[in-house]
Each structure stands twice: as structure tokens, then as C-alpha cells.
Design a protein around this motif. Structure first.
Motif: not given
Length: 106
Positions: A49-50, A68-70, A76-78
Motif C-alpha cells: 500500500x502507499x 507516496x504512490x504504490x 498475488x500470494x498476499x
């Protein structure tokens, strides 16, 4: 006049205290597991997340906060782990509803 005795059967005042203790322990463990799965799922969704940078003593919601941007997409596992954690909570809730409502037992 009724006399209440403790005869080693685990009952006092006509109550099976061992069964009450067992229900308490199982309920407590189930609560910890379900809430823990929900918290872990929420945390897994926050991976990547940002970031919010705040000057010392500043308000994270204030005008001085910099978002701050991501840096990279969530792995995908998360996402799969979060979905599994939420599925555990949903399954436990549905099973609890099944146990409480007698119409489902017929």
C-alpha cells in the motif's frame, strides 16, 4: 429440603462445570482464531500500500502529509492469503449460524 453434594461427578448445584469450562475454552480459542484470521487477511491486503510520510509531530491526515504512490503491485500470494483468511472467517460464521438455528438440522 434438597442437599447439594459434591460427589466427584463434576457437578455442583446441578451444573456440569467441566462442560461450561470446555464451552468457554472452545469459544475463546475460536474467537482468537477468527479475529486473528481477519486481522491477518486485512494486513495481507495492505502489502504494498502507499506510504504516508509525515513530518515529526505532524498529523497523518493533515496537509503536510505526503502520500507516496504504490511502488509495486500487491503480490498475488498476499491476495490469495487474504482471501483464504477471509474464507476461514466466513466459514466459521456460517457454521456457527448452522449450529444455532435448529431448522438447519432437520
Amino acid at each position: 429440603m434438597n442437599v447439594v453434594r459434591m460427589d466427584g461427578s463434576g457437578q455442583w448445584l446441578g451444573v456440569d462445570w467441566g462442560a461450561i469450562g470446555l464451552v468457554f475454552v472452545v469459544g475463546l480459542v475460536a474467537t482468537v482464531v477468527i479475529v486473528g484470521c481477519y486481522a491477518l487477511g486485512t494486513r495481507l491486503l495492505a502489502v504494498g500500500a502507499p506510504d504516508v510520510e509525515v513530518p515529526d509531530g505532524g498529523d497523518p491526515e493533515g496537509p503536510a502529509a505526503i502520500v507516496r504512490p504504490r511502488r509495486q503491485p500487491r503480490p498475488a500470494l498476499a491476495t490469495v492469503g487474504a482471501a483464504l483468511c477471509y474464507a476461514v472467517g466466513i466459514a466459521a460464521t456460517l457454521y456457527g449460524i448452522y449450529l444455532v438455528i435448529p431448522a438447519f438440522h432437520r
